[in-house]
Design an enzyme around this catalytic site. Structure first.
Site, mmCIF file in Angstrom:
data_model
loop_
_atom_site.group_PDB
_atom_site.id
_atom_site.type_symbol
_atom_site.label_atom_id
_atom_site.label_comp_id
_atom_site.label_asym_id
_atom_site.label_seq_id
_atom_site.Cartn_x
_atom_site.Cartn_y
_atom_site.Cartn_z
ATOM 1 N N THR A 52 1.097 -0.913 0.148
ATOM 2 C CA THR A 52 0.339 -0.301 0.102
ATOM 3 C C THR A 52 0.658 1.109 -0.346
ATOM 4 O OG1 THR A 52 -1.872 -1.422 1.438
ATOM 5 C CG2 THR A 52 -1.919 1.137 1.384
ATOM 6 N N THR A 79 -3.938 1.286 -3.144
ATOM 7 C CA THR A 79 -3.330 -0.158 -2.445
ATOM 8 C C THR A 79 -3.356 -0.952 -3.892
ATOM 9 O OG1 THR A 79 -2.956 -2.022 -1.079
ATOM 10 C CG2 THR A 79 -5.273 -0.945 -1.026
ATOM 11 N N GLU A 120 -8.169 -7.530 -3.148
ATOM 12 C CA GLU A 120 -8.788 -6.978 -2.666
ATOM 13 C C GLU A 120 -9.941 -8.430 -1.719
ATOM 14 O OE1 GLU A 120 -8.066 -4.588 -0.501
ATOM 15 O OE2 GLU A 120 -7.115 -3.577 -1.330
ATOM 16 N N SER A 166 -11.792 -1.965 5.214
ATOM 17 C CA SER A 166 -10.035 -1.446 4.774
ATOM 18 C C SER A 166 -9.969 -1.193 5.942
ATOM 19 C CB SER A 166 -9.672 0.099 4.021
ATOM 20 O OG SER A 166 -8.046 0.108 3.716
#
Length: 593
Positions: free
Chosen positions: A386, A404, A425, A457
């Site tokens: 990230t 990210t 993700e 997140s």
């Protein structure tokens, strides 16, 4: 459904509002009010940018010199990092843009988090015996959610910038086309992820273009990515989410067994959300709302800790109290937080100073509170997957941006002809309730996957504002982002300069597993012994427990600070990163152009 709050704590919200201490009153724009004789400066007259790569910092200043504002510069830095840090972020990922417009004192949170494709149901990520299929969640086409970063670049440029999108993307296009020198972190990251990445023809085309993987000092060119950026620059949203790029993305995912559709891509939407605000000992803190878990946790931790004058405490007690605040915030993260477009998130309750006071009352100053879960594995790292950058322009506009692709090089999959490294993700969802993901954190119904839903997140871009100082900060680091921003924010509140904030030692507790991890040297022998005596289980690099000690260093903090009393800007770039860059220099305010 989310779990109800403990009844006795929820009842605290029924107390009259007039009982809220002044230190806990909601944040406002008062600190950014009109200038008066002798009052703090309202416009710096210079600009500051801190990012994880010097070429990205330079891209931001190039756009400022063309007449852009902080938001144009944010587009430029974001896109440049997407080129030079494929290990960390890119057009195939997502991010959060926290923006402040100095004229009018408005803050806005741009949610460009990735969205689950329609076919990505929870059952897809489970083994025959019901456990999490980590390979499916982390590698290849099923790991990837629909990217949000390209849409954010278009949105920010069109709504908040002064320059055409093409001008702000020009530095990134040049970097992708002409190349940049490979640095050590990029070479090491590829080596660590090579086995997965070389499964996919499109990835091999990018990273083995010369027949060998990237080596430090070599020039790394990405012509397909340059063409994708050019289409984004010329056609905006449609240049990525419809048309030839979209067709290549879908074809590349389907060729590897995934099921993206044209509707998945064209249906992506950026969300503008109201930032989360709270007070900490005279500071207005503006930070990320859900689907970030970071802002809620930051509000809980800082408001718990506001009950003590931390600089006056013995280091062992201060550290103990900070760890206990982390433990409580991460427990609530597990059960209550998710995408607010899909589930009710009790933000007002969780960020209430009354709720923080109730949590504070449960802390024993002498003893650690055992986490009520079985111990697990150490928290895996996301030190390099990230990135974050911070900007203040000459007019006082500011941007805190964290973006990210999730894990190292995301899913490892580049659809042929796009140059776009897709994220992974989907692993940030609670794919199997109660089972930890790659970062050792877990969730339940609130963060279960659904078509079009955004995974929870930890990214926590943050502003801190007082009448005398303004700070912009953030960092990568997986679940450790939240606690690193906490420690940085406490440093800002105690008067540290930008570079000192970026260099602060780091430690972390996330409720489950019930351990405290820390960087090498963060705790000296005496402090470690005192924490263990209070009942904390420490996992330190110095312990040298094979396979179980934490990393020697974490994160990549990038911060800028504006001291309005002397009208001085400072930039701080994490010394743990050898290619980061924080620069401050003269750029004419818009009023002078």
């Amino acid at each position: 459904m989310t779990r109800p709050l403990p009844r006795f704590l929820a009842r605290l919200l029924l107390l009259p509002v007039l009982l809220v201490p002044a230190a806990f009153m909601p944040a406002s724009a008062a600190a950014d009010g009109a200038a008066r004789d002798g009052s703090p400066a309202q416009r710096p007259g210079q600009a500051a940018i801190a990012s994880a790569h010097a070429l990205a910092t330079d891209a931001g200043f190039e756009v400022l010199d063309r007449g852009g504002n902080a938001f144009d510069a944010a587009v430029a830095v974001s896109a440049a990092l997407s080129v030079v840090e494929p290990i960390s972020s890119g057009l195939g990922g997502g991010g959060f843009f926290l923006l402040h417009q100095q004229d009018g004192g408005r803050d806005v949170f741009i949610d460009a988090r990735e969205m689950a494709p329609a076919a990505a149901t929870a059952d897809r990520y489970r083994t025959a015996d019901g456990k999490l299929d980590s390979a499916m969640a982390e590698d290849g086409p099923w790991a990837a959610a629909i990217p949000g970063l390209p849409a954010a670049l278009v949105h920010v440029a069109e709504k908040y910038g002064r320059l055409p999108l093409a001008e702000s993307l020009a530095p990134a296009i040049r970097l992708a086309r002409d190349g940049f020198p490979v640095y050590g972190r990029l070479e090491r990251g590829y080596a660590a992820r090579r086995e997965v990445m070389e499964r996919f023809p499109g990835t091999r085309q990018v990273f083995l273009a010369g027949g060998q993987p990237p080596k430090q000092g070599q020039v790394f060119r990405q012509p397909d990515l340059a063409r994708t950026l050019e289409l984004l620059a010329s056609d905006g949203f449609d240049g990525f989410y419809r048309g030839p790029v979209a067709k290549k993305l879908i074809a590349g995912v389907r060729a590897e067994g995934g099921r993206w559709t044209a509707a998945d891509l064209s249906g992506y939407t950026v969300r503008e959300r109201e930032p989360l605000r709270f007070r900490y000992r005279g500071w207005d803190v503006v930070t990320a709302p859900p689907p970030s878990s970071g802002g809620v946790a930051l509000a809980q931790m800082m408001q718990i800790l506001a009950g003590w004058d931390l600089p006056e405490l013995d280091p062992a007690l201060r550290t103990h109290l900070t760890i206990e605040s982390m433990r409580r915030a991460f427990r609530d993260r597990t059960f209550y937080l998710g995408d607010p477009d899909f589930v009710h998130v009790p933000v007002e309750v969780l960020t209430s100073p009354y709720y923080a006071a109730g949590l504070r009352a449960t802390i024993n100053p002498e003893k650690a509170t055992p986490s009520d879960m079985l111990p697990g594995l150490p928290t895996p790292l996301e030190d390099e997957e990230t990135t974050h950058f911070s900007i203040i322009d000459a007019d006082g506009n500011r941007a805190a941006v964290t973006q990210t692709v999730n894990l190292l090089f995301g899913s490892g999959l580049v659809p042929p002809g796009t140059g776009v490294m897709l994220n992974n993700e989907m692993d940030d969802f609670a794919l199997v309730p109660g089972q930890p993901n790659a970062f050792g954190v877990m969730g339940f119904e609130a963060n279960a996957p659904e078509p079009g839903k955004r995974p929870l997140s930890s990214m926590t871009p943050t502003f801190m504002v007082s009448p005398e100082r303004v700070a912009v900060l953030g960092t990568p680091g997986g679940s450790r982002i939240i606690t690193m921003v906490l420690l940085g924010a406490l440093g800002v509140a105690e008067g540290l300069d930008a570079q000192a904030v970026a260099a602060l030692p780091r430690y972390h507790q996330q409720w489950m597993p019930d351990v405290v991890s820390a960087e090498s040297g963060a705790f000296d022998a005496d402090l470690a012994a005192k924490l263990r005596a209070k009942g904390h289980t420490l996992r330190l690099p110095e312990d040298a427990v094979s396979g179980r000690a934490s990393s020697h260093t974490w994160g990549n903090m990038q911060t800028v600070v504006w001291d309005r009393r002397g009208n001085v800007l400072e930039g701080g770039s994490d010394p743990r990163n050898d290619v980061g860059s924080a620069k401050v220099r003269a750029v004419a305010p818009a009023a002078a152009r």
